[in-house]
Scaffold this motif. Structure first.
Motif, PDB file in Angstrom:
ATOM      1  N   HIS A   1       0.935  -1.220  -0.068  1.00 37.78           N
ATOM      2  CA  HIS A   1       0.021   0.131  -0.505  1.00 37.78           C
ATOM      3  C   HIS A   1       0.988   1.260   0.650  1.00 37.78           C
ATOM      4  CE1 HIS A   1      -3.390  -2.510   0.826  1.00 37.78           C
ATOM      5  NE2 HIS A   1      -2.311  -3.386   1.306  1.00 37.78           N
ATOM      6  N   ASP A   2      -0.369   2.276  -0.292  1.00 40.54           N
ATOM      7  CA  ASP A   2       0.919   3.974  -0.784  1.00 40.54           C
ATOM      8  C   ASP A   2       1.014   4.455   0.991  1.00 40.54           C
ATOM      9  OD1 ASP A   2       1.299   2.906  -3.043  1.00 40.54           O
ATOM     10  OD2 ASP A   2      -0.326   4.395  -3.604  1.00 40.54           O
TER      11      ASP A   2
ATOM     12  N   GLN B   1      -3.290   3.579   4.461  1.00 36.32           N
ATOM     13  CA  GLN B   1      -4.349   2.323   3.814  1.00 36.32           C
ATOM     14  C   GLN B   1      -3.650   1.514   4.054  1.00 36.32           C
ATOM     15  OE1 GLN B   1      -2.710   3.400  -0.062  1.00 36.32           O
ATOM     16  NE2 GLN B   1      -3.395   5.489  -0.744  1.00 36.32           N
ATOM     17  N   CYS B   2      -2.963   1.586   4.423  1.00 41.01           N
ATOM     18  CA  CYS B   2      -2.196  -0.265   4.795  1.00 41.01           C
ATOM     19  C   CYS B   2      -3.447  -0.732   5.895  1.00 41.01           C
ATOM     20  CB  CYS B   2      -1.161  -0.866   4.970  1.00 41.01           C
ATOM     21  SG  CYS B   2      -0.709  -2.035   5.840  1.00 41.01           S
TER      22      CYS B   2
ATOM     23  N   ALA C   1      -6.668  -1.713   5.186  1.00 41.56           N
ATOM     24  CA  ALA C   1      -7.080  -2.877   3.828  1.00 41.56           C
ATOM     25  C   ALA C   1      -6.837  -3.677   5.279  1.00 41.56           C
ATOM     26  CB  ALA C   1      -5.216  -2.499   2.915  1.00 41.56           C
TER      27      ALA C   1
END
Length: 131
Positions: A48-49, A53-54, A57
């Motif tokens: 992930h960026d 975001q991680c 997720a």
């Protein structure tokens, strides 16, 4: 009562689990679920960026656990077995944290992770080491 050989352990082991977010070799972010004994249980199969975001997720993985499909396969590094989980769009989202020498041991680890998912609450700060 004794469990049959190869049966998944109860998911009550969720207490003390931690989800850590790390940098990948490519400079992206990936999550790692760590047991109370310090051993990695599972890792993200995608990167992930951003940290945000991680974390999102992993939260999505927990929320959509019933939609995930999984399986056991030979390791891409050669000998041994690994397990993987894919989402509804056939994207890999979680993987074994290590390679297993035996198929049965890998299957047991996969079953334990699947049993653990409903017990994980990404909204609890303890899971992220924030408490």
């Amino acid at each position: 009562m004794e469990q049959p050989r190869g049966a998944a352990r109860p998911a009550a082991v969720a207490a003390g689990m931690r989800c850590q977010i790390d940098f990948t070799a490519e400079g992206a972010y990936g999550w790692r679920l760590v047991a109370p004994n310090g051993r990695a249980v599972a890792v993200s199969a995608d990167s992930h960026d951003s940290h945000t975001q991680c974390r999102a997720a992993f939260t999505k993985l927990c929320a959509r656990r019933d939609e995930l499909v999984g399986g056991i396969q030979h390791s891409s590094e050669g000998g041994g077995w690994v397990w993987l989980l894919w989402d509804a769009a056939n994207r890999p989202v979680a993987a074994a944290a290590r390679t297993y020498e035996r198929h049965a041991t890998c299957r047991s680890a996969y079953d334990r992770f699947r049993a653990l998912l409903p017990e994980l609450d990404p909204e609890r700060p303890e899971l992220w080491g924030e408490a």
